[in-house]
Design a protein around this motif. Structure first.
Motif, PDB file in Angstrom:
ATOM      1  N   MET A  62     -16.109  -3.304   7.365  1.00  0.00           N
ATOM      2  CA  MET A  62     -16.875  -4.826   7.073  1.00  0.00           C
ATOM      3  C   MET A  62     -15.754  -5.932   7.301  1.00  0.00           C
ATOM      4  O   MET A  62     -15.951  -6.728   7.986  1.00  0.00           O
ATOM      5  CB  MET A  62     -17.176  -4.954   5.803  1.00  0.00           C
ATOM      6  CG  MET A  62     -18.398  -4.077   5.543  1.00  0.00           C
ATOM      7  SD  MET A  62     -19.771  -3.808   6.778  1.00  0.00           S
ATOM      8  CE  MET A  62     -20.359  -5.553   6.905  1.00  0.00           C
ATOM      9  N   ALA A  63     -14.334  -5.594   7.102  1.00  0.00           N
ATOM     10  CA  ALA A  63     -13.633  -6.269   7.746  1.00  0.00           C
ATOM     11  C   ALA A  63     -13.138  -6.449   8.856  1.00  0.00           C
ATOM     12  O   ALA A  63     -13.063  -7.648   9.573  1.00  0.00           O
ATOM     13  CB  ALA A  63     -12.124  -6.046   6.691  1.00  0.00           C
ATOM     14  N   PHE A  64     -13.294  -5.339   9.705  1.00  0.00           N
ATOM     15  CA  PHE A  64     -13.146  -5.246  11.167  1.00  0.00           C
ATOM     16  C   PHE A  64     -14.336  -6.137  11.759  1.00  0.00           C
ATOM     17  O   PHE A  64     -14.099  -6.993  12.536  1.00  0.00           O
ATOM     18  CB  PHE A  64     -13.097  -3.820  11.505  1.00  0.00           C
ATOM     19  CG  PHE A  64     -13.244  -3.645  13.226  1.00  0.00           C
ATOM     20  CD1 PHE A  64     -12.316  -3.565  13.804  1.00  0.00           C
ATOM     21  CD2 PHE A  64     -14.658  -3.376  13.350  1.00  0.00           C
ATOM     22  CE1 PHE A  64     -12.255  -3.400  15.028  1.00  0.00           C
ATOM     23  CE2 PHE A  64     -14.889  -2.950  14.894  1.00  0.00           C
ATOM     24  CZ  PHE A  64     -13.546  -3.165  15.779  1.00  0.00           C
ATOM     25  N   PHE A  65     -15.581  -5.951  11.371  1.00  0.00           N
ATOM     26  CA  PHE A  65     -16.622  -6.443  11.940  1.00  0.00           C
ATOM     27  C   PHE A  65     -16.480  -7.995  11.783  1.00  0.00           C
ATOM     28  O   PHE A  65     -16.882  -8.626  12.609  1.00  0.00           O
ATOM     29  CB  PHE A  65     -17.877  -6.176  11.256  1.00  0.00           C
ATOM     30  CG  PHE A  65     -18.565  -4.777  11.851  1.00  0.00           C
ATOM     31  CD1 PHE A  65     -18.434  -4.382  13.182  1.00  0.00           C
ATOM     32  CD2 PHE A  65     -19.005  -3.939  10.607  1.00  0.00           C
ATOM     33  CE1 PHE A  65     -19.052  -3.337  13.494  1.00  0.00           C
ATOM     34  CE2 PHE A  65     -19.530  -2.584  11.460  1.00  0.00           C
ATOM     35  CZ  PHE A  65     -19.590  -2.431  12.532  1.00  0.00           C
ATOM     36  N   ASN A  66     -16.011  -8.562  10.719  1.00  0.00           N
ATOM     37  CA  ASN A  66     -15.806  -9.785  10.333  1.00  0.00           C
ATOM     38  C   ASN A  66     -14.772 -10.293  11.227  1.00  0.00           C
ATOM     39  O   ASN A  66     -15.051 -11.473  11.708  1.00  0.00           O
ATOM     40  CB  ASN A  66     -15.547  -9.936   8.880  1.00  0.00           C
ATOM     41  CG  ASN A  66     -15.339 -11.304   8.521  1.00  0.00           C
ATOM     42  OD1 ASN A  66     -16.639 -12.212   8.399  1.00  0.00           O
ATOM     43  ND2 ASN A  66     -14.337 -11.804   7.828  1.00  0.00           N
ATOM     44  N   GLU A  67     -13.679  -9.827  11.212  1.00  0.00           N
ATOM     45  CA  GLU A  67     -12.891 -10.269  12.294  1.00  0.00           C
ATOM     46  C   GLU A  67     -12.857 -10.433  13.838  1.00  0.00           C
ATOM     47  O   GLU A  67     -12.500 -10.901  14.889  1.00  0.00           O
ATOM     48  CB  GLU A  67     -11.415  -9.497  11.881  1.00  0.00           C
ATOM     49  CG  GLU A  67     -10.721  -9.860  10.715  1.00  0.00           C
ATOM     50  CD  GLU A  67      -9.412  -9.334  10.646  1.00  0.00           C
ATOM     51  OE1 GLU A  67      -8.699  -8.866  11.512  1.00  0.00           O
ATOM     52  OE2 GLU A  67      -9.232  -9.075   9.346  1.00  0.00           O
ATOM     53  N   GLN A  68     -14.168  -9.445  14.181  1.00  0.00           N
ATOM     54  CA  GLN A  68     -14.617  -9.344  15.610  1.00  0.00           C
ATOM     55  C   GLN A  68     -15.789 -10.365  15.765  1.00  0.00           C
ATOM     56  O   GLN A  68     -16.354  -9.973  16.877  1.00  0.00           O
ATOM     57  CB  GLN A  68     -15.170  -7.781  15.841  1.00  0.00           C
ATOM     58  CG  GLN A  68     -13.915  -6.900  15.531  1.00  0.00           C
ATOM     59  CD  GLN A  68     -12.743  -7.032  16.672  1.00  0.00           C
ATOM     60  OE1 GLN A  68     -13.023  -7.303  17.741  1.00  0.00           O
ATOM     61  NE2 GLN A  68     -11.453  -6.854  16.070  1.00  0.00           N
ATOM     62  N   GLY A  69     -15.966 -11.153  14.885  1.00  0.00           N
ATOM     63  CA  GLY A  69     -17.049 -12.059  14.927  1.00  0.00           C
ATOM     64  C   GLY A  69     -18.404 -11.655  14.438  1.00  0.00           C
ATOM     65  O   GLY A  69     -19.455 -12.262  14.781  1.00  0.00           O
ATOM     66  N   PHE A  70     -18.438 -10.415  13.648  1.00  0.00           N
ATOM     67  CA  PHE A  70     -19.502  -9.948  13.162  1.00  0.00           C
ATOM     68  C   PHE A  70     -19.777 -10.194  11.765  1.00  0.00           C
ATOM     69  O   PHE A  70     -20.002  -9.105  10.833  1.00  0.00           O
ATOM     70  CB  PHE A  70     -19.719  -8.418  13.583  1.00  0.00           C
ATOM     71  CG  PHE A  70     -20.102  -7.922  14.643  1.00  0.00           C
ATOM     72  CD1 PHE A  70     -21.225  -7.376  15.214  1.00  0.00           C
ATOM     73  CD2 PHE A  70     -19.415  -8.355  15.924  1.00  0.00           C
ATOM     74  CE1 PHE A  70     -21.616  -6.760  16.406  1.00  0.00           C
ATOM     75  CE2 PHE A  70     -19.779  -7.952  17.222  1.00  0.00           C
ATOM     76  CZ  PHE A  70     -20.905  -7.029  17.419  1.00  0.00           C
ATOM     77  N   PHE A  90     -13.276   2.938   0.721  1.00  0.00           N
ATOM     78  CA  PHE A  90     -12.148   2.291   1.868  1.00  0.00           C
ATOM     79  C   PHE A  90     -12.651   2.015   3.134  1.00  0.00           C
ATOM     80  O   PHE A  90     -12.354   0.961   3.528  1.00  0.00           O
ATOM     81  CB  PHE A  90     -10.893   3.148   1.480  1.00  0.00           C
ATOM     82  CG  PHE A  90     -10.202   2.701   0.308  1.00  0.00           C
ATOM     83  CD1 PHE A  90     -10.059   1.432  -0.279  1.00  0.00           C
ATOM     84  CD2 PHE A  90      -9.183   3.837  -0.103  1.00  0.00           C
ATOM     85  CE1 PHE A  90      -9.343   1.361  -1.434  1.00  0.00           C
ATOM     86  CE2 PHE A  90      -8.513   3.668  -1.257  1.00  0.00           C
ATOM     87  CZ  PHE A  90      -8.523   2.529  -2.117  1.00  0.00           C
ATOM     88  N   MET A  91     -13.208   3.058   3.677  1.00  0.00           N
ATOM     89  CA  MET A  91     -13.655   2.882   5.137  1.00  0.00           C
ATOM     90  C   MET A  91     -14.768   1.832   5.296  1.00  0.00           C
ATOM     91  O   MET A  91     -14.723   1.263   6.010  1.00  0.00           O
ATOM     92  CB  MET A  91     -14.187   4.362   5.636  1.00  0.00           C
ATOM     93  CG  MET A  91     -13.071   5.586   5.662  1.00  0.00           C
ATOM     94  SD  MET A  91     -13.762   6.863   6.702  1.00  0.00           S
ATOM     95  CE  MET A  91     -15.027   7.436   5.202  1.00  0.00           C
ATOM     96  N   SER A  92     -15.831   1.782   4.429  1.00  0.00           N
ATOM     97  CA  SER A  92     -16.754   0.796   4.490  1.00  0.00           C
ATOM     98  C   SER A  92     -16.181  -0.462   4.298  1.00  0.00           C
ATOM     99  O   SER A  92     -16.529  -1.422   5.039  1.00  0.00           O
ATOM    100  CB  SER A  92     -17.756   1.195   3.313  1.00  0.00           C
ATOM    101  OG  SER A  92     -18.734   0.195   3.194  1.00  0.00           O
ATOM    102  N   HIS A  93     -15.145  -0.581   3.379  1.00  0.00           N
ATOM    103  CA  HIS A  93     -14.459  -2.029   3.224  1.00  0.00           C
ATOM    104  C   HIS A  93     -13.702  -2.380   4.538  1.00  0.00           C
ATOM    105  O   HIS A  93     -13.738  -3.545   4.937  1.00  0.00           O
ATOM    106  CB  HIS A  93     -13.777  -2.072   2.010  1.00  0.00           C
ATOM    107  CG  HIS A  93     -13.069  -3.453   1.786  1.00  0.00           C
ATOM    108  ND1 HIS A  93     -13.302  -4.241   0.669  1.00  0.00           N
ATOM    109  CD2 HIS A  93     -12.104  -4.232   2.390  1.00  0.00           C
ATOM    110  CE1 HIS A  93     -13.016  -5.243   0.726  1.00  0.00           C
ATOM    111  NE2 HIS A  93     -11.820  -5.139   1.673  1.00  0.00           N
ATOM    112  N   ALA A  94     -13.161  -1.422   5.022  1.00  0.00           N
ATOM    113  CA  ALA A  94     -12.435  -1.693   6.298  1.00  0.00           C
ATOM    114  C   ALA A  94     -13.202  -2.079   7.353  1.00  0.00           C
ATOM    115  O   ALA A  94     -12.834  -2.847   8.309  1.00  0.00           O
ATOM    116  CB  ALA A  94     -11.455  -0.443   6.441  1.00  0.00           C
TER     117      ALA A  94
END
Length: 160
Positions: free
Chosen positions: A33-41, A27-31
């Motif tokens: 990657m979603a965080f990075f994606n939303e931050q432009g990463f 769950f942490m890993s998925h969160a």
């Protein structure tokens, strides 16, 4: 604070019927990657720069059980970043539908150059995005010394 919601699936529980420790990590890993994606990463974006994230450690603290079918919210706050963006530290919290804190994790990682397989600083374009990450009140600038604060070093063995 970044939040990601999940529902606990059959594959997320262990023999005791509660959320398995490996599921917390997933769950942490998925969160993240979603965080990075939303931050432009996003993965396509960071691949342009030939970098990828790596985990140094995840220190988990469990407080309360959670079970099959229950909703769970995972939060992310950035508690550290090196000046060049190479190193980062996240704090994760897990909450049930009542807002009760189920678990806490401190995670530290870095960026690697995917060709030479060595730690690398972030390119300026990504560094400017990383400096805008939501931060904890206890946010600190990380140094190489912070990666060794627990004093754990590799100890090889002779397998012959």
């Amino acid at each position: 604070m970044y939040k990601k919601e999940f529902e606990i699936r059959w594959s997320d529980v262990d023999a005791n019927g509660h959320l398995a420790n490996s599921a917390y990590t997933n769950f942490m890993s998925h969160a993240r990657m979603a965080f990075f994606n939303e931050q432009g990463f996003s993965m396509p974006e960071i691949r342009k720069f030939n970098v990828g994230p790596v985990v140094f450690y995840e220190h988990m603290y469990y407080f309360k059980e959670s079970f099959l079918g229950a909703p769970i919210t995972v939060t992310i706050e950035v508690s550290g970043l090196s000046e060049d963006g190479m190193l980062f530290k996240f704090e994760h919290n897990f909450y049930n539908e009542k807002g009760e804190n189920l678990a806490y994790c401190e995670m530290q990682g870095a960026w690697i150059d995917l060709k030479v397989r060595k730690l690398t600083q972030l390119p300026e374009e990504l560094l400017s995005l990383a400096q805008k990450f939501p931060k904890t009140q206890s946010f600190k600038i990380l140094t190489k010394e912070d990666t060794r604060k627990y004093g754990i070093k590799p100890r090889n063995i002779d397998l012959n």
